[in-house]
Scaffold this active site. Sequence first.
Site, short mmCIF file in Angstrom:
data_model
loop_
_atom_site.label_atom_id
_atom_site.label_comp_id
_atom_site.label_asym_id
_atom_site.label_seq_id
_atom_site.Cartn_x
_atom_site.Cartn_y
_atom_site.Cartn_z
N HIS A 48 -33.31 16.49 -26.99
CA HIS A 48 -33.33 16.31 -28.42
C HIS A 48 -33.85 14.89 -28.83
O HIS A 48 -33.45 14.75 -30.07
CB HIS A 48 -31.97 16.67 -28.90
CG HIS A 48 -31.50 18.22 -28.55
ND1 HIS A 48 -32.20 19.25 -28.95
CD2 HIS A 48 -30.52 18.52 -27.52
CE1 HIS A 48 -31.51 20.35 -28.42
NE2 HIS A 48 -30.64 19.82 -27.58
N GLY A 105 0.94 -1.07 -0.15
CA GLY A 105 -0.09 -0.13 0.01
C GLY A 105 0.84 1.30 -0.03
O GLY A 105 1.96 1.15 -0.23
N GLU A 116 -20.02 4.20 -20.40
CA GLU A 116 -19.33 2.75 -19.73
C GLU A 116 -20.34 2.15 -18.77
O GLU A 116 -20.46 1.11 -18.81
CB GLU A 116 -18.04 3.11 -19.17
CG GLU A 116 -17.30 1.96 -18.66
CD GLU A 116 -16.91 0.87 -19.14
OE1 GLU A 116 -17.18 0.93 -20.33
OE2 GLU A 116 -16.61 -0.36 -18.65
N LYS A 141 -21.51 -1.67 -19.50
CA LYS A 141 -21.38 -2.94 -18.37
C LYS A 141 -22.48 -3.50 -18.36
O LYS A 141 -22.69 -4.82 -18.26
CB LYS A 141 -20.76 -2.33 -17.06
CG LYS A 141 -19.49 -2.15 -16.95
CD LYS A 141 -18.51 -3.17 -16.89
CE LYS A 141 -18.11 -3.61 -18.28
NZ LYS A 141 -17.02 -2.81 -19.04
C1 AGP Z 1 -15.10 -4.81 -22.23
O1 AGP Z 1 -15.99 -4.78 -21.21
C2 AGP Z 1 -15.72 -5.52 -23.30
N1 AGP Z 1 -15.18 -6.95 -22.98
C3 AGP Z 1 -15.00 -5.03 -24.61
O2 AGP Z 1 -15.71 -3.74 -25.05
C4 AGP Z 1 -13.56 -4.57 -24.73
O3 AGP Z 1 -13.18 -3.54 -23.99
C5 AGP Z 1 -13.13 -4.42 -26.11
O4 AGP Z 1 -13.27 -5.73 -26.88
C6 AGP Z 1 -11.80 -4.00 -26.32
O5 AGP Z 1 -10.90 -4.75 -25.93
P1 AGP Z 1 -9.32 -4.53 -25.60
O6 AGP Z 1 -9.11 -3.51 -24.66
O7 AGP Z 1 -8.76 -5.72 -25.18
O8 AGP Z 1 -8.82 -4.04 -26.88
#
Ligand code: AGP
Length: 615
Positions: free
Chosen positions: A511, A101, A488, A492
């Site tokens: 919009h 840490g 993001e 997810k």
């Molecule tokens: C992330 O949760 C996914 N598995 C996917 O979007 C991933 O980020 C994308 O395929 C890019 O992969 P990389 O970062 O290994 O190039």
Amino acid sequence: MCGIVGYIGFQNAAEVILEGLRRLEYRGYDSAGIAIAGRDSIQVVRSVGKLQNLSAKLQECPLMGNMGIGHTRWATHGEPSERNAHPHLDCTRQIVVIHNGIVENYRALKQELINQGHVFQSETDSEVIVHLLEEMWRGQSEQDLISVTAQALTRLEGAHAILIMSSLFPNFLLAARLGNAGGIAIGRGEHEMYCASDIPAILPHTREMVFLETGEIARIDSSGYQCFSLTGGPVTKETFRIPWDPVSAARGHYTHFMQKEIYEQPEFLTDTLRNRLNFENSEIVLEQFPFSDQALNALEKITIVACGTSYYAGLVGKYLIEELARIPVEVDYASEFRYRQPLIGPESMIVAISQSGETVDTLAAIDEARQKQALLSAIVNVPGSQISRICTGLIFMHAGPEIGVASTKAFSCTLVDLFLLGFYLGQKRGTLAQERRTALLEQLIRLPKLVSDVLELDSAIKELAAQYYEASDFLYLGRGINYPIALEGAHKLKEISYIHAEGCPAGEMKHGINALIDRHLPVVTIATHDRLYHKMLSNIQQVHARDAIIIALVSQGESEISKFARHVLELPDLGHLLNPILNVVPLQLLAYYIALKRGCDIDQPRNLAKSVTVE
Ligand code: AGP
């Protein structure tokens, strides 16, 4: 990432510990050391470089004893050297400590201890812990040891995993965990006990393990352990039986790799910062970024190329680099880049982002940039991957192996790397005054601990998931640098729960997206403190007027948004550039718990692969 091993029993402790440290070599380290409690003294052997150097020293001068602690160090404060290697001793050589840490307030503590007469042997932050114990243990009986140690440890800011041994108390070890600087597993044998930062270190000896949670301290002797809360009182722990198969063993006590990887973030964020912050000059050091100052000063544009989660990280990077280094940044889907005849040339730098380093579209985008003579750089997690082999400038994520298909810790480590890159370019191009650089470094060093604090929202988020896991759609809203975090968050949720989700800049709702809003729609809003907070507040009021279910991420102490949101999650405030790294964590947990309630295959979602090597 540092490794920790401890042993107490009847075997030769140095041998058991050295063998355990060997099993942690994959974590990376630059020096190592072992301390063994002898009859009335503590003996320490340390060496720089690989464990074979330590082993050679131990052969020359064997350490005999049945209790000891060992450590592999990856330097944060102070160069890799023998005197900076752990274990660290106090002035009397009666107490010894190993630590994972960062002691965020070590400068102030060190000065205080020097004023009290302590003499430091190393440049590390960790050494303050042992002198602090020396100071606070003075005159105390064994009876008060736990409470006095707890008092000492709670003076440390940051996240920590610590083992303590002393010839004053020769029959037991102490292990403590504060925050998420890596775990401590305690394993039971027959008349012997083991402890380690990682299960593999002790798995050949025992499968019966307990895991220290944050805020806990354990007293471990050869017949067992007792656990206490740092705030007082004994704690009853659940014992886990670790299966033999290596995959389940690597997952430890987590249900899924994704959950483990979310929880590992404070630890790996520390690794990402390691060796890269120079507090003396308030500068960033990028070890594998060999572009001349002249080339960096001549840059007219940066183009980030990436896919999926890495692309969303790139969008955050645009805000970071443009603000810190004042260079225009464009962000492209790697899968689109080469098909649009991009305007890129020797005055540009390409920054490819890829966890795997193997994504075929990202490789093709780099090739396009190479043909047009742009500077080639990449942010990658996997050393030796194709992308890491073809780019000149490399900034590694240091996120460790990411097994869950849905990326979590690689995302947060990438955001740190993008921050480091923006800072580095700003320092080279003179857009960041010394005062601002100092303030930013002070913020950055607090990040791992604050991510650890955010993880404490776990049970509140689990309850939210239980309420809304049956929703058919989710909307995520953010503004400015938090707009990509909304994207993001939605990404997810889609990937692992198969719920349709959209991320949208909150100012864009009117919009078009407003048409989707009704009283059944959960809307996750990111409204932590920044200069767009008031705009976000008014967007939240608009969503509220349409009766949607608002789940708001706000900064601690916020009172206005709770008038409109059905649920509020309060987060620490680390400034507008670093808050996105805190904000994404609850969104990862929300996706995880929703997918768990829906019974989805979280680590291997349908139709997705970890490494996308086809177009
Ligand atoms: C992330 O949760 C996914 N598995 C996917 O979007 C991933 O980020 C994308 O395929 C890019 O992969 P990389 O970062 O290994 O190039």
